[in-house]
Design a protein around this motif. Structure first.
Motif, PDB file in Angstrom:
ATOM      1  N   LEU A   9      84.688  49.099   6.218  1.00 22.94           N
ATOM      2  CA  LEU A   9      83.337  48.905   6.744  1.00 22.94           C
ATOM      3  C   LEU A   9      83.061  47.408   6.832  1.00 22.94           C
ATOM      4  O   LEU A   9      83.269  46.677   5.862  1.00 22.94           O
ATOM      5  CB  LEU A   9      82.324  49.576   5.822  1.00 22.94           C
ATOM      6  CG  LEU A   9      80.840  49.355   6.133  1.00 22.94           C
ATOM      7  CD1 LEU A   9      80.496  49.961   7.478  1.00 22.94           C
ATOM      8  CD2 LEU A   9      79.981  49.957   5.028  1.00 22.94           C
ATOM      9  N   VAL A  10      82.571  46.974   7.989  1.00 27.51           N
ATOM     10  CA  VAL A  10      82.296  45.558   8.193  1.00 27.51           C
ATOM     11  C   VAL A  10      81.039  45.433   9.046  1.00 27.51           C
ATOM     12  O   VAL A  10      80.734  46.325   9.850  1.00 27.51           O
ATOM     13  CB  VAL A  10      83.499  44.865   8.867  1.00 27.51           C
ATOM     14  CG1 VAL A  10      83.755  45.422  10.255  1.00 27.51           C
ATOM     15  CG2 VAL A  10      83.330  43.363   8.903  1.00 27.51           C
ATOM     16  N   ASN A  13      88.492  40.290  15.460  1.00 27.23           N
ATOM     17  CA  ASN A  13      87.397  39.354  15.230  1.00 27.23           C
ATOM     18  C   ASN A  13      86.188  39.734  16.077  1.00 27.23           C
ATOM     19  O   ASN A  13      86.306  40.506  17.036  1.00 27.23           O
ATOM     20  CB  ASN A  13      87.841  37.936  15.573  1.00 27.23           C
ATOM     21  CG  ASN A  13      88.996  37.453  14.720  1.00 27.23           C
ATOM     22  OD1 ASN A  13      89.115  37.827  13.549  1.00 27.23           O
ATOM     23  ND2 ASN A  13      89.854  36.630  15.299  1.00 27.23           N
ATOM     24  N   SER A  14      85.049  39.168  15.727  1.00 23.25           N
ATOM     25  CA  SER A  14      83.806  39.408  16.477  1.00 23.25           C
ATOM     26  C   SER A  14      83.583  40.899  16.710  1.00 23.25           C
ATOM     27  O   SER A  14      83.288  41.336  17.826  1.00 23.25           O
ATOM     28  CB  SER A  14      83.851  38.671  17.815  1.00 23.25           C
ATOM     29  OG  SER A  14      84.051  37.287  17.625  1.00 23.25           O
ATOM     30  N   LEU A  15      83.728  41.655  15.656  1.00 25.68           N
ATOM     31  CA  LEU A  15      83.629  43.112  15.782  1.00 25.68           C
ATOM     32  C   LEU A  15      82.234  43.552  16.187  1.00 25.68           C
ATOM     33  O   LEU A  15      81.223  42.927  15.804  1.00 25.68           O
ATOM     34  CB  LEU A  15      84.039  43.767  14.469  1.00 25.68           C
ATOM     35  CG  LEU A  15      85.554  43.807  14.238  1.00 25.68           C
ATOM     36  CD1 LEU A  15      85.876  44.031  12.774  1.00 25.68           C
ATOM     37  CD2 LEU A  15      86.179  44.889  15.099  1.00 25.68           C
ATOM     38  N   TRP A  29     103.763  57.895  15.600  1.00 23.32           N
ATOM     39  CA  TRP A  29     102.374  57.520  15.357  1.00 23.32           C
ATOM     40  C   TRP A  29     102.104  57.394  13.869  1.00 23.32           C
ATOM     41  O   TRP A  29     102.630  58.191  13.078  1.00 23.32           O
ATOM     42  CB  TRP A  29     101.439  58.584  15.937  1.00 23.32           C
ATOM     43  CG  TRP A  29     101.452  58.591  17.424  1.00 23.32           C
ATOM     44  CD1 TRP A  29     102.355  59.212  18.246  1.00 23.32           C
ATOM     45  CD2 TRP A  29     100.534  57.925  18.293  1.00 23.32           C
ATOM     46  NE1 TRP A  29     102.057  58.969  19.560  1.00 23.32           N
ATOM     47  CE2 TRP A  29     100.934  58.186  19.619  1.00 23.32           C
ATOM     48  CE3 TRP A  29      99.407  57.125  18.078  1.00 23.32           C
ATOM     49  CZ2 TRP A  29     100.245  57.679  20.732  1.00 23.32           C
ATOM     50  CZ3 TRP A  29      98.718  56.619  19.167  1.00 23.32           C
ATOM     51  CH2 TRP A  29      99.134  56.898  20.486  1.00 23.32           C
ATOM     52  N   GLY A  30     101.273  56.415  13.528  1.00 23.19           N
ATOM     53  CA  GLY A  30     100.757  56.332  12.176  1.00 23.19           C
ATOM     54  C   GLY A  30      99.630  57.323  11.977  1.00 23.19           C
ATOM     55  O   GLY A  30      99.187  57.983  12.926  1.00 23.19           O
ATOM     56  N   GLN A  31      99.134  57.395  10.753  1.00 15.72           N
ATOM     57  CA  GLN A  31      98.146  58.405  10.416  1.00 15.72           C
ATOM     58  C   GLN A  31      96.727  57.993  10.778  1.00 15.72           C
ATOM     59  O   GLN A  31      95.825  58.824  10.740  1.00 15.72           O
ATOM     60  CB  GLN A  31      98.198  58.719   8.903  1.00 15.72           C
ATOM     61  CG  GLN A  31      97.406  57.802   8.010  1.00 15.72           C
ATOM     62  CD  GLN A  31      98.035  56.423   7.834  1.00 15.72           C
ATOM     63  OE1 GLN A  31      99.036  56.081   8.453  1.00 15.72           O
ATOM     64  NE2 GLN A  31      97.449  55.622   6.967  1.00 15.72           N
ATOM     65  N   GLY A  32      96.514  56.739  11.126  1.00 21.69           N
ATOM     66  CA  GLY A  32      95.197  56.259  11.491  1.00 21.69           C
ATOM     67  C   GLY A  32      94.454  55.673  10.310  1.00 21.69           C
ATOM     68  O   GLY A  32      94.620  56.107   9.168  1.00 21.69           O
ATOM     69  N   THR A  33      93.641  54.675  10.614  1.00 20.40           N
ATOM     70  CA  THR A  33      92.805  54.059   9.589  1.00 20.40           C
ATOM     71  C   THR A  33      91.411  53.847  10.187  1.00 20.40           C
ATOM     72  O   THR A  33      91.275  53.412  11.332  1.00 20.40           O
ATOM     73  CB  THR A  33      93.421  52.735   9.080  1.00 20.40           C
ATOM     74  OG1 THR A  33      92.628  52.214   8.018  1.00 20.40           O
ATOM     75  CG2 THR A  33      93.551  51.694  10.174  1.00 20.40           C
ATOM     76  N   GLN A  34      90.391  54.181   9.420  1.00 18.81           N
ATOM     77  CA  GLN A  34      89.019  54.150   9.914  1.00 18.81           C
ATOM     78  C   GLN A  34      88.459  52.737   9.876  1.00 18.81           C
ATOM     79  O   GLN A  34      88.536  52.056   8.854  1.00 18.81           O
ATOM     80  CB  GLN A  34      88.131  55.064   9.072  1.00 18.81           C
ATOM     81  CG  GLN A  34      86.650  55.041   9.446  1.00 18.81           C
ATOM     82  CD  GLN A  34      86.366  55.701  10.771  1.00 18.81           C
ATOM     83  OE1 GLN A  34      86.851  56.802  11.045  1.00 18.81           O
ATOM     84  NE2 GLN A  34      85.580  55.059  11.617  1.00 18.81           N
ATOM     85  N   VAL A  35      87.869  52.329  10.998  1.00 18.03           N
ATOM     86  CA  VAL A  35      87.132  51.071  11.080  1.00 18.03           C
ATOM     87  C   VAL A  35      85.696  51.405  11.459  1.00 18.03           C
ATOM     88  O   VAL A  35      85.458  52.076  12.467  1.00 18.03           O
ATOM     89  CB  VAL A  35      87.752  50.128  12.124  1.00 18.03           C
ATOM     90  CG1 VAL A  35      86.849  48.912  12.355  1.00 18.03           C
ATOM     91  CG2 VAL A  35      89.146  49.690  11.676  1.00 18.03           C
TER      92      VAL A  35
END
Length: 121
Positions: free
Chosen positions: A9-10, A82-84, A111-117
């Motif tokens: 979380l950002v 950057n600059s999300l 494929w990777g498993q995914g990461t939440q942003v």
């Protein structure tokens, strides 16, 4: 096998760096891609990186804000964001292709498993 990490979380305007580490196979033989999928939307291409890292390409939505790079000695590819913006909120996936330097999901073998942003406003 691909293992993605680094999501979180950002606040809007902030930065995150995603990592994707490969195990098994010869990492340098694969072109790499990054995709993301927001709730209710199709998985979309955002970046690709050639086998030796010399060539990169980005979707217009992230161009100038995101950068991808790889370290073949560490079997790892990175996505610096950057600059999300809140609209960048999605699950981010890394993918590997043994045969294409592509922008379509069907061009990637692994494929990777995914990461939440999550980007808050």
């Amino acid at each position: 096998q691909l293992q993605a990490s680094g999501g979180g979380l950002v606040q809007a305007g902030g930065s995150l760096r995603l990592s994707c580490t490969a195990s098994g196979g010869t990492f340098s033989r694969y072109n790499m891609g990054w995709f993301r999928q927001a709730p209710g939307r199709e998985r979309e291409f955002i970046a690709r990186l050639s086998r030796n890292g010399d060539n990169t390409d980005y979707a217009d939505s992230v161009k100038g804000r995101f950068t991808t790079a790889r370290d073949n000695a560490k079997n790892t590819v990175y996505l610096q964001m950057n600059s999300l913006k809140p609209e960048d909120t999605a699950v981010y996936y890394c993918a590997a292709s043994s045969w294409a330097y592509g922008t379509y999901r069907s061009q990637y073998n692994y494929w990777g498993q995914g990461t939440q942003v999550t980007v808050s406003s």
